[in-house]
Enzyme design. Structure first.
Site, PDB file in Angstrom:
ATOM      1  N   LYS A   1     -12.620  11.706  -0.269  1.00  0.00           N
ATOM      2  CA  LYS A   1     -11.889  10.547  -0.808  1.00  0.00           C
ATOM      3  C   LYS A   1     -12.248  10.421  -2.277  1.00  0.00           C
ATOM      4  CE  LYS A   1      -9.136   7.409   0.978  1.00  0.00           C
ATOM      5  NZ  LYS A   1      -8.274   7.643   2.142  1.00  0.00           N
TER       6      LYS A   1
HETATM    7  P1  NAD Z   1      -0.122   0.920  -0.755  1.00  0.00           P
HETATM    8  O1  NAD Z   1      -0.757   0.712  -2.080  1.00  0.00           O
HETATM    9  O2  NAD Z   1       1.201   1.585  -0.666  1.00  0.00           O
HETATM   10  O3  NAD Z   1       0.010  -0.494   0.011  1.00  0.00           O
HETATM   11  C1  NAD Z   1      -1.064  -1.379   0.134  1.00  0.00           C
HETATM   12  C2  NAD Z   1      -0.515  -2.755   0.506  1.00  0.00           C
HETATM   13  O4  NAD Z   1      -1.612  -3.647   0.676  1.00  0.00           O
HETATM   14  C3  NAD Z   1       0.372  -3.363  -0.569  1.00  0.00           C
HETATM   15  O5  NAD Z   1       1.390  -4.124   0.063  1.00  0.00           O
HETATM   16  C4  NAD Z   1      -0.590  -4.287  -1.322  1.00  0.00           C
HETATM   17  O6  NAD Z   1       0.077  -5.337  -2.014  1.00  0.00           O
HETATM   18  C5  NAD Z   1      -1.424  -4.783  -0.167  1.00  0.00           C
HETATM   19  N1  NAD Z   1      -2.725  -5.307  -0.614  1.00  0.00           N
HETATM   20  C6  NAD Z   1      -3.519  -4.834  -1.601  1.00  0.00           C
HETATM   21  N2  NAD Z   1      -4.603  -5.622  -1.737  1.00  0.00           N
HETATM   22  C7  NAD Z   1      -4.482  -6.596  -0.797  1.00  0.00           C
HETATM   23  C8  NAD Z   1      -5.280  -7.710  -0.442  1.00  0.00           C
HETATM   24  N3  NAD Z   1      -6.404  -8.010  -1.101  1.00  0.00           N
HETATM   25  N4  NAD Z   1      -4.859  -8.492   0.593  1.00  0.00           N
HETATM   26  C9  NAD Z   1      -3.707  -8.211   1.247  1.00  0.00           C
HETATM   27  N5  NAD Z   1      -2.906  -7.184   0.933  1.00  0.00           N
HETATM   28  C10 NAD Z   1      -3.290  -6.380  -0.073  1.00  0.00           C
HETATM   29  O7  NAD Z   1      -1.215   1.683   0.122  1.00  0.00           O
HETATM   30  P2  NAD Z   1      -0.997   2.444   1.499  1.00  0.00           P
HETATM   31  O8  NAD Z   1      -0.930   3.893   1.221  1.00  0.00           O
HETATM   32  O9  NAD Z   1       0.046   1.769   2.312  1.00  0.00           O
HETATM   33  O10 NAD Z   1      -2.440   2.234   2.160  1.00  0.00           O
HETATM   34  C11 NAD Z   1      -2.771   1.071   2.916  1.00  0.00           C
HETATM   35  C12 NAD Z   1      -3.994   1.393   3.749  1.00  0.00           C
HETATM   36  O11 NAD Z   1      -3.685   2.492   4.611  1.00  0.00           O
HETATM   37  C13 NAD Z   1      -5.246   1.816   2.966  1.00  0.00           C
HETATM   38  O12 NAD Z   1      -6.379   1.381   3.678  1.00  0.00           O
HETATM   39  C14 NAD Z   1      -5.181   3.333   3.026  1.00  0.00           C
HETATM   40  O13 NAD Z   1      -6.460   3.927   2.875  1.00  0.00           O
HETATM   41  C15 NAD Z   1      -4.649   3.523   4.438  1.00  0.00           C
HETATM   42  N6  NAD Z   1      -4.016   4.820   4.692  1.00  0.00           N
HETATM   43  C16 NAD Z   1      -2.959   5.244   3.952  1.00  0.00           C
HETATM   44  C17 NAD Z   1      -2.374   6.470   4.261  1.00  0.00           C
HETATM   45  C18 NAD Z   1      -1.152   6.961   3.536  1.00  0.00           C
HETATM   46  O14 NAD Z   1      -0.613   8.008   3.940  1.00  0.00           O
HETATM   47  N7  NAD Z   1      -0.665   6.290   2.521  1.00  0.00           N
HETATM   48  C19 NAD Z   1      -2.896   7.255   5.288  1.00  0.00           C
HETATM   49  C20 NAD Z   1      -3.966   6.778   6.041  1.00  0.00           C
HETATM   50  C21 NAD Z   1      -4.513   5.543   5.724  1.00  0.00           C
END
Ligand code: NAD
Length: 426
Positions: free
Chosen positions: A115
């Site tokens: 990461k």
């Molecule tokens: P992203 O940036 O596209 O979306 C994140 C969302 O969370 C946004 O809507 C943002 O406004 C919101 N957010 C940010 N801070 C916040 C807070 N303090 N309180 C509430 N909401 C908040 O990111 P993503 O890729 O959708 O990732 C979200 C989670 O999923 C992360 O934990 C990431 O590690 C995990 N994840 C993502 C993927 C992927 O393929 N993108 C894969 C596995 C896990």
């Protein structure tokens, strides 16, 4: 000497890494791992931290801390996202890298975990600033990333454009196109179809499978989704496609709640127009993120960030099932409270593994320069997710473990088995 070494605080000693470590220790007794192998897997293999100058649009320079942590290269190259966030730290990356190791091995992918990220506020940065930062980050990490070493992917606040800049910077240094150095790229430069939807779609495949096992039907279920980004927005849409009603969603600003169900297309349009201002979405009741987590529902999808369900609010969660789309959204104490209250938690390393699984498909396709279509990809993803779910469910029943412990045990066993077979060098 040994005592001095043990007592010195380690750089990644943070609450999140402590959560990952404690989960590991709790799973070990069930994983049949020898002491030396267990010790080797306790900490990341390598951590790189740099300070990185980035020129802003006003011609001022900001020097930002940036990280890449690689936990285990036993099964193959390491793999994991890059996030841009004000809270990125070495300890956070270390925890997330460790979880990536167990996630990849649980899904039987030939990868270990990594990461990385930059501590910055991406919401205050222009596209040009983000591009300069991404290119500098890639240059700084040239010596530790690569298609056979470590393959980055998108995470919080990074996307396929970020991956395109990374791929281009890496390729420019090499002198030829190297699409297989990152995943989650645009399709035009070797990205996989369905990668963008894979994590959110995978979350719902796991929810569906769990419902099948429990004799529940998603049709008509009330769902709440925290985080309306790459994972949450797709998960919400997939839930609606299966007949569920998404009554609330949120982003960093707060949430929108409508008892009759939200119009997700209108929500998406609003987000595009008002970059992260969901709390002001018209035609719905505004709720804070704290209130959203306590709304009565059948399924609560956590798809924002870590440490959301804690000792303080776990007692007030009113969902029957919590699906962890985000990494580490439930603290150790929160997890215990949910388990005591009989709330089923679908753990992150299983539930959000759709993204890394289709990333694996993307890497394989890039290496072979041969591409699959959407149906093939979705079919293969479902096979992988279902197989992992069934192994976790079976182990949880057989050993009387929570799904989280069973997922960790299954993942740790795979890596430990490989390390035992290889032996610890020299
Ligand atoms: P992203 O940036 O596209 O979306 C994140 C969302 O969370 C946004 O809507 C943002 O406004 C919101 N957010 C940010 N801070 C916040 C807070 N303090 N309180 C509430 N909401 C908040 O990111 P993503 O890729 O959708 O990732 C979200 C989670 O999923 C992360 O934990 C990431 O590690 C995990 N994840 C993502 C993927 C992927 O393929 N993108 C894969 C596995 C896990």
């Amino acid at each position: 000497m040994a005592e001095t070494v043990e007592q010195a605080p380690l750089e990644w000693d943070t609450p999140l890494f402590n959560t990952a470590r404690t989960q590991y220790e709790q799973a070990l007794p069930y994983a049949d791992v020898g002491d030396a192998v267990a010790e080797r897997l306790r900490f990341p293999e390598r951590a790189t931290m740099v300070s990185m100058p980035v020129r802003m649009d006003d011609d001022k320079w900001h020097v930002l801390p940036a990280y890449r942590v690689q936990h285990s290269s036993v099964l193959g190259p390491t793999k994991g996202g890059i996030r841009y966030d004000p809270h990125v730290s070495l300890g956070e990356c270390a925890a997330l890298a460790m979880w990536m190791t167990w996630k990849c091995s649980l899904l039987r992918l030939p990868f270990g975990g990594a990461k990385g990220g930059v501590r910055c506020n991406p919401r205050e940065m222009s596209i040009a600033e983000l591009q300069r930062m991404t290119r500098r980050y890639t240059s700084e990490m040239m010596s530790v990333i690569g298609p056979q070493e470590d393959i980055p992917a998108p995470d919080m606040a990074t996307d396929e454009q970020t991956m395109a800049w990374m791929m281009d910077t890496y390729s420019m240094q090499k002198g030829y196109a190297v699409p297989e150095v990152v995943t989650g790229k645009p399709i035009s430069i070797g990205g996989a179809v369905f990668r963008a939807e894979a994590t959110g779609a995978g979350v719902v495949m796991v929810i569906e499978r769990a419902c099948e096992r429990l004799g529940w039907s998603l049709d008509g279920m009330r769902c709440v989704v925290q985080g309306f980004g790459k994972v949450g927005a797709v998960a919400a849409a997939e839930l609606v496609e299966r007949g569920a009603r998404v009554v609330a969603v949120s982003d960093v600003s707060g949430g929108a709640y409508a008892e009759g169900g939200l119009d997700l297309e209108a929500v998406t349009e609003w987000i595009h127009l008002h970059r992260h201002d969901l709390i002001e979405f018209p035609g719905a009741e505004a709720v804070t993120n704290d209130e959203l987590l306590e709304l009565p529902c059948d399924v609560l999808v956590l798809a924002a960030l870590e440490e959301q369900v804690t000792a303080e609010n776990a007692g007030d969660v009113k969902a029957a099932m919590v699906a962890e789309g985000a990494n580490g959204p439930t603290t150790l104490e929160g997890d215990e409270i949910l388990a005591d209250r009989g709330i089923l938690v679908l753990p992150d390393i299983l539930t959000n593994a759709g993204g890394v699984t289709v990333s694996y498909f993307e890497w394989v396709q890039d290496l072979g320069r041969l591409f699959w279509n959407r149906d093939e990809t979705r079919f293969k993803l479902r096979e992988k997710m279902t197989d992992a779910f069934d192994r976790v469910w079976g182990l949880s029943e057989e050993r009387g473990l929570t799904l989280r412990s069973a997922a960790l045990v299954a993942g740790i066993r795979e890596v430990a088995g490989a390390l035992t077979a290889r032996g610890i060098y020299p």
